[in-house]
Design a protein around this motif. Structure first.
Motif, PDB file in Angstrom:
ATOM      1  N   CYS A   5       0.968  -1.437   0.092  1.00 27.00           N
ATOM      2  CA  CYS A   5      -0.157   0.184  -0.017  1.00 27.00           C
ATOM      3  C   CYS A   5       0.837   1.118  -0.240  1.00 27.00           C
ATOM      4  O   CYS A   5       1.748   1.459   0.868  1.00 27.00           O
ATOM      5  N   LEU A  11      -6.745   6.723   2.703  1.00 26.08           N
ATOM      6  CA  LEU A  11      -7.527   5.231   2.046  1.00 26.08           C
ATOM      7  C   LEU A  11      -6.963   4.024   1.641  1.00 26.08           C
ATOM      8  O   LEU A  11      -6.487   2.984   2.493  1.00 26.08           O
ATOM      9  N   GLY A  12      -5.191   3.809   2.166  1.00 26.25           N
ATOM     10  CA  GLY A  12      -4.323   3.253   2.509  1.00 26.25           C
ATOM     11  C   GLY A  12      -4.386   2.266   2.984  1.00 26.25           C
ATOM     12  O   GLY A  12      -4.098   1.280   4.028  1.00 26.25           O
ATOM     13  N   THR A  72      -2.402   4.450  -4.022  1.00 26.16           N
ATOM     14  CA  THR A  72      -4.084   5.424  -3.093  1.00 26.16           C
ATOM     15  C   THR A  72      -4.280   6.691  -3.154  1.00 26.16           C
ATOM     16  O   THR A  72      -4.483   7.774  -2.229  1.00 26.16           O
TER      17      THR A  72
END
Length: 313
Positions: A5, A11-12, A72
């Protein structure tokens, strides 16, 4: 399956954290300061679907050996993000971007090859607090992805299987990811154009004379752009958003408006500029798209010159 990630923010941190919580092999590529914070505190998630404090593996420089890279970042950080993940992009590695819009797809394909780029979109409202907590703000928790050619690949099916075990996450591998991404752009582009141009949320616009008609006109034009690109939106989708934009009690605003009002960076080129060029190419009336794009670019000029009004305490 090994997953990297980029970042451990809203988000991540949320999606990667939920995958890690479910037992997936997840690493997070972060800056040194965030790495130190995560080493000391763990990855902290606050959510209606259960809080978590997770020990995670972090990297400050990418390394090879990953199957999926979850991208992300914001669109304006794409150049730096590409360089950051490049060492992780081996011959069998796929990048799964969940950026807003579509312009990043062609760029990533040029950098890494068409076969190494998936399509994806996220529907979540979350933020990273000053204390480093990933805080989910409502029950949105969707991650949708797929091969751009529509095939059902082992890698997307494997990721979907991992995500199915994750608490507080609803993930789906779909055969029509490009159509889904165009639908999101129709919704996002309409919301961003309307709320940025009017500097108001959807309910405030709906209560203004002619506001509902304006938002519906933008929605119809953006749907026409998607159709001209081979991805007509579903009738039910249009009706849902016609209702949203006509609701005088609504309080929805695009994240671009929130970023603009906070004096932050915005995705003007990636969303508004992309739609303006697409409208011109499709022969769709584009004076409102042009006005919205110029408005956003003029804001960027003012921001860069340090001429924004002082924010209220």
């Amino acid at each position: 399956m090994r997953i990297l990630c980029l970042g451990a923010g809203a988000l991540g941190g949320y999606f990667g954290g939920r995958l890690a919580q479910a037992g997936a092999d997840v690493s997070f590529l972060v800056r040194p300061g965030r790495a130190a914070q995560l080493a000391a505190e763990g990855l902290v998630i606050e959510s209606p679907f259960g809080h978590a404090r997770l020990p995670i593996r972090t990297l400050t420089q990418a390394e090879p050996g990953f199957d999926i890279v979850l991208l992300t970042c914001k669109a304006y950080d794409l150049d730096g993000a590409i360089e950051a993940i490049r060492p992780a992009m081996g011959p069998g590695t796929a990048v799964l971007p969940v950026l807003n819009g579509l312009a990043h797809i062609a760029r990533l394909q040029r950098e890494f090859g068409p076969e190494q780029v998936l399509g994806g979109l996220a529907k979540i409202q979350a933020t990273l607090t000053p204390a480093g907590v990933v805080k989910q703000l409502n029950d949105w928790r969707w991650l949708t992805f797929g091969e751009l050619d529509g095939s059902a690949s082992p890698r997307t099916q494997a990721l979907a299987s991992l995500a199915a075990r994750a608490e507080g996450m609803a993930a789906e591998a779909v055969p029509d990811i490009m159509a889904r991404m165009w639908e999101k752009l129709v919704h996002l582009g309409t919301s961003a154009l309307g709320t940025v141009l009017m500097r108001a949320n959807t309910g405030e616009i709906a209560r203004a004379p002619g506001g509902v008609a304006l938002m519906h006109r933008l929605l119809e034009r953006n749907a026409a752009i998607a159709a001209a690109n081979g991805h007509p939106v579903r009738p039910g989708f249009i009706e849902d958003f016609r209702r949203l934009f006509a609701d005088p009690a609504g309080a929805y605003a695009a994240s671009m408006l929130r970023d603009l009002e906070a004096g932050g960076r915005i995705e003007a080129d990636h969303i508004l500029g992309f739609l303006l060029e697409a409208a011109r190419a499709a022969g769709v009336p584009h004076e409102l798209h042009e006005a919205g794009y110029i408005h956003a670019k003029a804001y960027e000029q003012r921001r860069d010159a340090g001429r924004l009004p002082a924010l209220q305490p």
